[in-house]
Design a protein around this motif. Structure first.
Motif, PDB file in Angstrom:
ATOM      1  N   MET A   1       0.836  -1.199   0.000  1.00 41.55           N
ATOM      2  CA  MET A   1       0.000   0.000   0.000  1.00 41.55           C
ATOM      3  C   MET A   1       0.869   1.247   0.000  1.00 41.55           C
ATOM      4  SD  MET A   1      -2.717  -1.402   2.760  1.00 41.55           S
ATOM      5  CE  MET A   1      -1.527  -2.458   3.541  1.00 41.55           C
ATOM      6  N   GLY A   2       0.324   2.280  -0.638  1.00 39.52           N
ATOM      7  CA  GLY A   2       1.026   3.551  -0.690  1.00 39.52           C
ATOM      8  C   GLY A   2       0.096   4.628  -1.199  1.00 39.52           C
ATOM      9  N   LEU A   3       0.640   5.809  -1.366  1.00 36.97           N
ATOM     10  CA  LEU A   3      -0.138   6.903  -1.917  1.00 36.97           C
ATOM     11  C   LEU A   3      -0.562   6.545  -3.339  1.00 36.97           C
ATOM     12  CD1 LEU A   3       1.969   9.939  -0.670  1.00 36.97           C
ATOM     13  CD2 LEU A   3      -0.304   9.271   0.112  1.00 36.97           C
ATOM     14  N   ALA A   4      -1.757   6.970  -3.704  1.00 37.57           N
ATOM     15  CA  ALA A   4      -2.254   6.680  -5.053  1.00 37.57           C
ATOM     16  C   ALA A   4      -1.291   7.293  -6.053  1.00 37.57           C
ATOM     17  CB  ALA A   4      -3.672   7.223  -5.221  1.00 37.57           C
ATOM     18  N   ASN A   5      -0.582   6.450  -6.716  1.00 38.99           N
ATOM     19  CA  ASN A   5       0.466   6.868  -7.637  1.00 38.99           C
ATOM     20  C   ASN A   5       0.590   5.766  -8.678  1.00 38.99           C
ATOM     21  OD1 ASN A   5       3.045   7.002  -8.885  1.00 38.99           O
ATOM     22  ND2 ASN A   5       3.849   8.173  -7.180  1.00 38.99           N
ATOM     23  N   ARG A   6       0.555   6.119  -9.916  1.00 37.11           N
ATOM     24  CA  ARG A   6       0.622   5.107 -10.976  1.00 37.11           C
ATOM     25  C   ARG A   6       1.905   4.290 -10.921  1.00 37.11           C
ATOM     26  NH1 ARG A   6      -2.800   6.767 -15.942  1.00 37.11           N
ATOM     27  NH2 ARG A   6      -4.183   8.247 -14.951  1.00 37.11           N
ATOM     28  N   GLY A   7       2.919   4.808 -10.329  1.00 40.48           N
ATOM     29  CA  GLY A   7       4.182   4.094 -10.246  1.00 40.48           C
ATOM     30  C   GLY A   7       4.180   2.960  -9.243  1.00 40.48           C
TER      31      GLY A   7
ATOM     32  N   PRO B   1      -8.386   1.245  -4.614  1.00 38.84           N
ATOM     33  CA  PRO B   1      -8.161   2.590  -4.080  1.00 38.84           C
ATOM     34  C   PRO B   1      -8.914   2.765  -2.760  1.00 38.84           C
ATOM     35  CG  PRO B   1      -9.748   2.671  -5.865  1.00 38.84           C
ATOM     36  CD  PRO B   1      -9.282   1.251  -5.764  1.00 38.84           C
ATOM     37  N   SER B   2      -8.424   3.667  -1.932  1.00 42.33           N
ATOM     38  CA  SER B   2      -9.131   3.986  -0.695  1.00 42.33           C
ATOM     39  C   SER B   2     -10.400   4.765  -1.038  1.00 42.33           C
ATOM     40  CB  SER B   2      -8.248   4.817   0.240  1.00 42.33           C
ATOM     41  OG  SER B   2      -7.973   6.087  -0.335  1.00 42.33           O
ATOM     42  N   ARG B   3     -11.294   4.861  -0.084  1.00 42.59           N
ATOM     43  CA  ARG B   3     -12.554   5.563  -0.311  1.00 42.59           C
ATOM     44  C   ARG B   3     -12.322   7.005  -0.747  1.00 42.59           C
ATOM     45  NH1 ARG B   3     -16.761   4.884   4.328  1.00 42.59           N
ATOM     46  NH2 ARG B   3     -15.824   2.858   4.014  1.00 42.59           N
ATOM     47  N   GLY B   4     -11.353   7.660  -0.136  1.00 46.53           N
ATOM     48  CA  GLY B   4     -11.059   9.052  -0.478  1.00 46.53           C
ATOM     49  C   GLY B   4     -10.131   9.211  -1.674  1.00 46.53           C
ATOM     50  N   GLY B   5      -9.551   8.100  -2.140  1.00 42.38           N
ATOM     51  CA  GLY B   5      -8.693   8.156  -3.308  1.00 42.38           C
ATOM     52  C   GLY B   5      -7.249   8.541  -3.034  1.00 42.38           C
ATOM     53  N   LYS B   6      -6.897   8.755  -1.759  1.00 36.75           N
ATOM     54  CA  LYS B   6      -5.528   9.157  -1.431  1.00 36.75           C
ATOM     55  C   LYS B   6      -4.567   7.964  -1.453  1.00 36.75           C
ATOM     56  CE  LYS B   6      -2.731  11.471   2.050  1.00 36.75           C
ATOM     57  NZ  LYS B   6      -2.690  12.173   3.318  1.00 36.75           N
ATOM     58  N   TRP B   7      -5.046   6.796  -1.096  1.00 30.65           N
ATOM     59  CA  TRP B   7      -4.226   5.592  -0.976  1.00 30.65           C
ATOM     60  C   TRP B   7      -4.659   4.537  -1.984  1.00 30.65           C
ATOM     61  CZ3 TRP B   7      -0.336   6.403   2.284  1.00 30.65           C
ATOM     62  CH2 TRP B   7      -0.502   7.374   3.267  1.00 30.65           C
ATOM     63  N   ILE B   8      -3.763   3.616  -2.263  1.00 34.38           N
ATOM     64  CA  ILE B   8      -4.093   2.487  -3.136  1.00 34.38           C
ATOM     65  C   ILE B   8      -3.371   1.249  -2.605  1.00 34.38           C
ATOM     66  CG2 ILE B   8      -2.210   2.871  -4.767  1.00 34.38           C
ATOM     67  CD1 ILE B   8      -4.290   2.128  -6.981  1.00 34.38           C
ATOM     68  N   SER B   9      -4.030   0.108  -2.755  1.00 37.02           N
ATOM     69  CA  SER B   9      -3.353  -1.143  -2.411  1.00 37.02           C
ATOM     70  C   SER B   9      -3.219  -1.975  -3.676  1.00 37.02           C
ATOM     71  CB  SER B   9      -4.111  -1.917  -1.334  1.00 37.02           C
ATOM     72  OG  SER B   9      -5.315  -2.427  -1.836  1.00 37.02           O
ATOM     73  N   VAL B  10      -2.077  -2.629  -3.781  1.00 39.41           N
ATOM     74  CA  VAL B  10      -1.789  -3.515  -4.902  1.00 39.41           C
ATOM     75  C   VAL B  10      -1.604  -4.899  -4.310  1.00 39.41           C
ATOM     76  CG1 VAL B  10      -0.203  -4.030  -6.796  1.00 39.41           C
ATOM     77  CG2 VAL B  10      -0.589  -1.646  -6.116  1.00 39.41           C
ATOM     78  N   THR B  11      -2.439  -5.836  -4.751  1.00 34.39           N
ATOM     79  CA  THR B  11      -2.320  -7.215  -4.277  1.00 34.39           C
ATOM     80  C   THR B  11      -1.882  -8.094  -5.434  1.00 34.39           C
ATOM     81  OG1 THR B  11      -4.086  -6.846  -2.662  1.00 34.39           O
ATOM     82  CG2 THR B  11      -3.522  -9.136  -3.163  1.00 34.39           C
ATOM     83  N   VAL B  12      -0.833  -8.865  -5.191  1.00 34.20           N
ATOM     84  CA  VAL B  12      -0.289  -9.785  -6.177  1.00 34.20           C
ATOM     85  C   VAL B  12      -0.305 -11.173  -5.553  1.00 34.20           C
ATOM     86  CG1 VAL B  12       1.753 -10.387  -7.520  1.00 34.20           C
ATOM     87  CG2 VAL B  12       1.242  -7.993  -7.067  1.00 34.20           C
ATOM     88  N   THR B  13      -0.889 -12.125  -6.243  1.00 35.27           N
ATOM     89  CA  THR B  13      -0.898 -13.500  -5.749  1.00 35.27           C
ATOM     90  C   THR B  13       0.125 -14.305  -6.542  1.00 35.27           C
ATOM     91  OG1 THR B  13      -3.219 -13.296  -5.151  1.00 35.27           O
ATOM     92  CG2 THR B  13      -2.330 -15.531  -5.321  1.00 35.27           C
TER      93      THR B  13
ATOM     94  N   HIS C   1      11.240  -0.002  -0.648  1.00 33.81           N
ATOM     95  CA  HIS C   1      10.928   0.854  -1.796  1.00 33.81           C
ATOM     96  C   HIS C   1      10.256   2.141  -1.325  1.00 33.81           C
ATOM     97  CE1 HIS C   1       9.400   2.255  -5.623  1.00 33.81           C
ATOM     98  NE2 HIS C   1      10.242   1.401  -6.197  1.00 33.81           N
ATOM     99  N   GLU C   2      10.638   3.250  -1.933  1.00 35.58           N
ATOM    100  CA  GLU C   2      10.148   4.574  -1.520  1.00 35.58           C
ATOM    101  C   GLU C   2       8.640   4.773  -1.718  1.00 35.58           C
ATOM    102  OE1 GLU C   2      11.401   6.734  -5.723  1.00 35.58           O
ATOM    103  OE2 GLU C   2      12.664   6.944  -3.958  1.00 35.58           O
ATOM    104  N   LEU C   3       8.017   4.062  -2.634  1.00 33.50           N
ATOM    105  CA  LEU C   3       6.572   4.241  -2.880  1.00 33.50           C
ATOM    106  C   LEU C   3       5.708   3.377  -1.976  1.00 33.50           C
ATOM    107  CD1 LEU C   3       6.478   4.365  -6.800  1.00 33.50           C
ATOM    108  CD2 LEU C   3       6.393   6.291  -5.174  1.00 33.50           C
ATOM    109  N   VAL C   4       6.303   2.378  -1.340  1.00 35.49           N
ATOM    110  CA  VAL C   4       5.536   1.447  -0.497  1.00 35.49           C
ATOM    111  C   VAL C   4       5.547   1.946   0.942  1.00 35.49           C
ATOM    112  CG1 VAL C   4       5.378  -0.918   0.357  1.00 35.49           C
ATOM    113  CG2 VAL C   4       6.071  -0.485  -2.019  1.00 35.49           C
ATOM    114  N   ILE C   5       4.348   2.188   1.468  1.00 36.44           N
ATOM    115  CA  ILE C   5       4.207   2.616   2.858  1.00 36.44           C
ATOM    116  C   ILE C   5       4.045   1.399   3.783  1.00 36.44           C
ATOM    117  CG2 ILE C   5       2.855   4.026   4.481  1.00 36.44           C
ATOM    118  CD1 ILE C   5       4.307   5.657   2.299  1.00 36.44           C
TER     119      ILE C   5
END
Length: 89
Positions: A20-26, A51-63, A82-86
């Motif tokens: 998870m991190g800030l909504a960022n295409r990267g 994406p989070s409800r407010g759109g500020k955060w995004i989670s990427v799940t990889v199986t 990694h700098e983009l991963v919170i």
């Protein structure tokens, strides 16, 4: 087969990894690149974004098909560095 004292998982197994991190295409491409290094040939259709409800955060799940604890540890070490991963779960 893995040592039962080392982990509760029986390898190989299907294992979801979430970053998870800030909504960022990267973020999505960074997560995929990291996972690809440690799990070559993983199914890229097994990637989901939420994406989070407010759109500020995004989670990427990889199986992935995990083959052992060292593989998972390496993925998590690289993701958390990694700098983009919170957060990585």
């Amino acid at each position: 087969m893995s040592d039962p004292q080392e982990t509760l998982f029986s390898f190989p197994c299907s294992f979801p990894i979430k970053a998870m991190g800030l909504a960022n295409r990267g973020l999505e491409s960074a997560v995929i690149e990291i996972v690809r290094r440690h799990a070559p040939g993983f199914d890229e259709t097994a990637v989901s974004l939420r994406p989070s409800r407010g759109g500020k955060w995004i989670s990427v799940t990889v199986t992935i098909e995990a083959h052992g604890k060292p593989q998972l540890d390496a993925i998590y070490r690289e993701l958390t560095a990694h700098e983009l991963v919170i957060w990585a779960l």
